[in-house]
Scaffold this motif. Structure first.
Motif, short mmCIF file in Angstrom:
data_model
loop_
_atom_site.label_atom_id
_atom_site.label_comp_id
_atom_site.label_asym_id
_atom_site.label_seq_id
_atom_site.Cartn_x
_atom_site.Cartn_y
_atom_site.Cartn_z
N GLN A 15 -37.81 87.31 -15.68
CA GLN A 15 -38.03 86.65 -14.40
C GLN A 15 -36.71 86.13 -13.87
OE1 GLN A 15 -40.93 86.56 -12.76
NE2 GLN A 15 -41.68 87.88 -14.40
N PRO A 16 -36.38 86.39 -12.61
CA PRO A 16 -35.11 85.90 -12.07
C PRO A 16 -35.09 84.37 -11.99
CG PRO A 16 -36.45 86.86 -10.33
CD PRO A 16 -37.16 87.11 -11.63
N VAL A 17 -33.93 83.82 -12.21
CA VAL A 17 -33.72 82.39 -12.08
C VAL A 17 -32.99 82.18 -10.76
CG1 VAL A 17 -32.62 80.37 -13.09
CG2 VAL A 17 -33.62 82.11 -14.57
N GLU A 18 -33.52 81.31 -9.93
CA GLU A 18 -32.97 81.12 -8.59
C GLU A 18 -31.63 80.42 -8.61
OE1 GLU A 18 -34.36 82.44 -5.88
OE2 GLU A 18 -35.93 83.26 -7.16
N GLY A 19 -30.72 80.88 -7.78
CA GLY A 19 -29.44 80.20 -7.54
C GLY A 19 -28.44 80.35 -8.65
N GLY A 20 -27.20 80.51 -8.26
CA GLY A 20 -26.09 80.52 -9.22
C GLY A 20 -26.09 81.72 -10.14
N LEU A 21 -25.29 81.60 -11.15
CA LEU A 21 -25.08 82.65 -12.15
C LEU A 21 -25.96 82.37 -13.36
CD1 LEU A 21 -23.26 85.07 -13.02
CD2 LEU A 21 -21.78 83.36 -14.06
N CYS A 22 -26.59 83.39 -13.89
CA CYS A 22 -27.37 83.27 -15.13
C CYS A 22 -26.64 84.03 -16.22
CB CYS A 22 -28.76 83.86 -14.95
SG CYS A 22 -29.77 82.96 -13.82
N ILE A 23 -26.45 83.37 -17.34
CA ILE A 23 -25.83 84.01 -18.49
C ILE A 23 -26.84 84.03 -19.62
CG2 ILE A 23 -23.91 84.02 -20.11
CD1 ILE A 23 -22.30 82.39 -18.09
N TYR A 24 -27.28 85.22 -19.98
CA TYR A 24 -28.20 85.38 -21.09
C TYR A 24 -27.39 85.59 -22.36
CZ TYR A 24 -31.90 85.88 -17.66
OH TYR A 24 -32.79 85.64 -16.65
N THR A 25 -27.79 84.91 -23.42
CA THR A 25 -27.07 85.00 -24.69
C THR A 25 -28.02 85.48 -25.78
OG1 THR A 25 -27.56 82.74 -25.41
CG2 THR A 25 -25.62 83.06 -24.03
N ASP A 26 -27.45 86.14 -26.80
CA ASP A 26 -28.27 86.52 -27.94
C ASP A 26 -27.38 86.80 -29.14
OD1 ASP A 26 -30.63 86.92 -29.28
OD2 ASP A 26 -30.89 88.98 -28.63
N GLY A 27 -27.93 86.60 -30.30
CA GLY A 27 -27.28 86.93 -31.55
C GLY A 27 -28.29 87.66 -32.42
N SER A 28 -27.81 88.54 -33.26
CA SER A 28 -28.75 89.27 -34.12
C SER A 28 -28.08 89.65 -35.44
CB SER A 28 -29.26 90.53 -33.42
OG SER A 28 -28.21 91.43 -33.23
N LYS A 29 -28.94 89.89 -36.42
CA LYS A 29 -28.47 90.35 -37.72
C LYS A 29 -29.46 91.41 -38.19
CE LYS A 29 -26.87 88.95 -42.22
NZ LYS A 29 -26.26 87.87 -42.97
N ASN A 77 -13.36 79.39 -18.23
CA ASN A 77 -12.20 80.22 -17.89
C ASN A 77 -12.23 80.76 -16.47
OD1 ASN A 77 -11.22 79.83 -20.47
ND2 ASN A 77 -11.99 81.77 -21.24
N ASN A 78 -13.43 80.86 -15.89
CA ASN A 78 -13.57 81.40 -14.55
C ASN A 78 -13.90 80.33 -13.51
OD1 ASN A 78 -13.36 84.51 -14.81
ND2 ASN A 78 -14.58 83.86 -16.55
N SER A 79 -13.77 79.06 -13.91
CA SER A 79 -14.00 77.92 -13.01
C SER A 79 -15.32 78.04 -12.25
CB SER A 79 -12.83 77.78 -12.03
OG SER A 79 -11.62 77.61 -12.73
N ILE A 80 -16.36 78.41 -12.94
CA ILE A 80 -17.68 78.56 -12.34
C ILE A 80 -18.35 77.19 -12.28
CG2 ILE A 80 -19.96 79.61 -12.62
CD1 ILE A 80 -18.44 81.98 -13.97
N LEU A 81 -18.87 76.84 -11.11
CA LEU A 81 -19.47 75.52 -10.91
C LEU A 81 -20.99 75.54 -10.98
CD1 LEU A 81 -17.19 74.26 -8.00
CD2 LEU A 81 -16.97 73.81 -10.46
N ASP A 82 -21.62 76.69 -10.82
CA ASP A 82 -23.07 76.78 -10.81
C ASP A 82 -23.51 77.91 -11.72
OD1 ASP A 82 -25.75 76.54 -10.25
OD2 ASP A 82 -25.62 77.37 -8.23
N ALA A 83 -23.93 77.57 -12.94
CA ALA A 83 -24.34 78.58 -13.90
C ALA A 83 -25.43 78.03 -14.80
CB ALA A 83 -23.16 79.04 -14.74
N LYS A 84 -26.25 78.93 -15.28
CA LYS A 84 -27.29 78.57 -16.25
C LYS A 84 -27.11 79.47 -17.47
CE LYS A 84 -30.36 77.64 -12.41
NZ LYS A 84 -29.33 77.92 -11.40
N ILE A 85 -27.16 78.87 -18.64
CA ILE A 85 -27.12 79.64 -19.88
C ILE A 85 -28.55 79.72 -20.40
CG2 ILE A 85 -26.27 79.74 -22.25
CD1 ILE A 85 -23.80 78.19 -21.29
N ILE A 86 -29.00 80.94 -20.61
CA ILE A 86 -30.38 81.15 -21.06
C ILE A 86 -30.33 81.79 -22.43
CG2 ILE A 86 -32.55 82.31 -20.55
CD1 ILE A 86 -31.62 82.15 -17.56
N SER A 87 -30.93 81.10 -23.40
CA SER A 87 -30.89 81.53 -24.79
C SER A 87 -32.28 81.50 -25.39
CB SER A 87 -29.97 80.59 -25.58
OG SER A 87 -30.04 80.86 -26.95
N ASP A 88 -32.53 82.36 -26.36
CA ASP A 88 -33.80 82.31 -27.06
C ASP A 88 -33.70 81.45 -28.33
OD1 ASP A 88 -32.29 83.97 -28.65
OD2 ASP A 88 -33.77 85.56 -28.78
#
Length: 96
Positions: A15-29, A77-88
């Motif tokens: 589902q899209p998150v409104e406004g700004g940048l969304c950064i999805y993160t994940d790790g796996s083994k 590093n990119n001086s981003i002012l509006d971002a959301k980090i989305i993690s499971d």
């Protein structure tokens, strides 16, 4: 299909998150191979992704944290002012 049998989630299924940048993160083994990744979406369009191979002795929890750290570094590093980090990942409180 059961979630544990699904190997990949297409970004269009999220589902899209409104406004700004969304950064999805994940790790796996998987079988002693450990990795983490970030994917950036702006207005539901992938604009950047990166992944890393971690040391074989790393845990999946380390991989999850590594991805979140890389997302924070990207924002800084990119001086981003509006971002959301989305993690499971979930936080677990210790006793007491």
């Amino acid at each position: 299909m059961a979630p544990w049998k699904k190997t990949r989630t297409p970004w269009r299924d999220l589902q899209p998150v409104e406004g700004g940048l969304c950064i999805y993160t994940d790790g796996s083994k998987k079988k002693d191979r450990v990795g983490s990744a970030i994917v950036l979406l702006k207005e539901n369009v992938e604009t950047y992704h990166q992944y890393w191979r971690l040391n074989d002795e790393a845990t999946v929890f380390m991989a999850e944290l590594h991805a979140i750290k890389k997302a924070i570094e990207y924002i800084s590093n990119n001086s981003i002012l509006d971002a959301k980090i989305i993690s499971d990942s979930i936080g677990i409180n210790g006793p007491g």
